[in-house]
Design a protein around this motif. Structure first.
Motif: not given
Length: 183
Positions: A117-128
């Protein structure tokens, strides 16, 4: 494992594992069925594990799977760091359209429970960055859905200073005002 933080939105939980460190390195239990069920107060069963590898400034999301293939996710960072976001898309929820965000890193070893019941996303803050997901259901292409990551109505503060790296699919997800929730 202990619940580190509760949110104004019912459902998501931040979990802090008990980490044992010494001169050799560290050890912790990243998953134990009984402890997770005790924390969640319900019987959660994981059917699929996923892992992604991304360079810095990759944004993945906002994704979900519709019933009957809805997924709860227990996510964590193995290497690197992410800003992780969960948007409440449960149409009868008092917090429909609201979001929570947490920073998950290899150093803090926090885990984030995102219920169905949740849409999920993420932003990477570091390489690799290596990101791990335990999912309560298997992937089903016909059930997948998404929302526009930078939707003005959701107004998610990603803390972005430059244009993120997106998949072609994530560039064209629908706006929240056109979304008809299956939850």
């Amino acid at each position: 494992m202990i619940t580190e933080k509760t949110f104004d939105i019912d459902g998501p939980m931040l979990i802090k594992p008990r980490v044992f460190e010494d001169e050799r390195g560290y050890f912790f239990e990243s998953y134990q069925q009984n402890k997770i069920n005790d924390l969640f107060g319900l019987n959660v069963r994981f059917l699929q594990d996923n892992e992604s590898f991304s360079k810095k400034n990759v944004l993945r999301g906002l994704h979900f799977q519709a019933p009957p293939f809805e997924q709860g996710k227990l996510v964590r960072v193995i290497k690197g760091a992410v800003l992780d976001v969960a948007v409440d898309i449960r149409k009868n929820s008092r917090t429909y359209g609201k979001y929570v965000k947490v920073e998950l890193t290899e150093a803090n070893k926090l885990m984030f429970w995102i219920p169905p019941g949740f849409a999920h996303g993420f932003l990477t803050l570091e390489d690799d960055t290596i990101f791990s997901y335990k999912c309560t259901n298997v992937y089903d292409q016909k059930s997948e859905g998404g929302l526009n990551w930078n939707d003005q109505d959701l107004n998610i503060d990603w803390g972005i200073v430059s244009e993120p790296i997106l998949s072609e699919k994530d560039k064209v997800e629908i706006p929240f005002k056109e979304f008809k929730s299956p939850f």
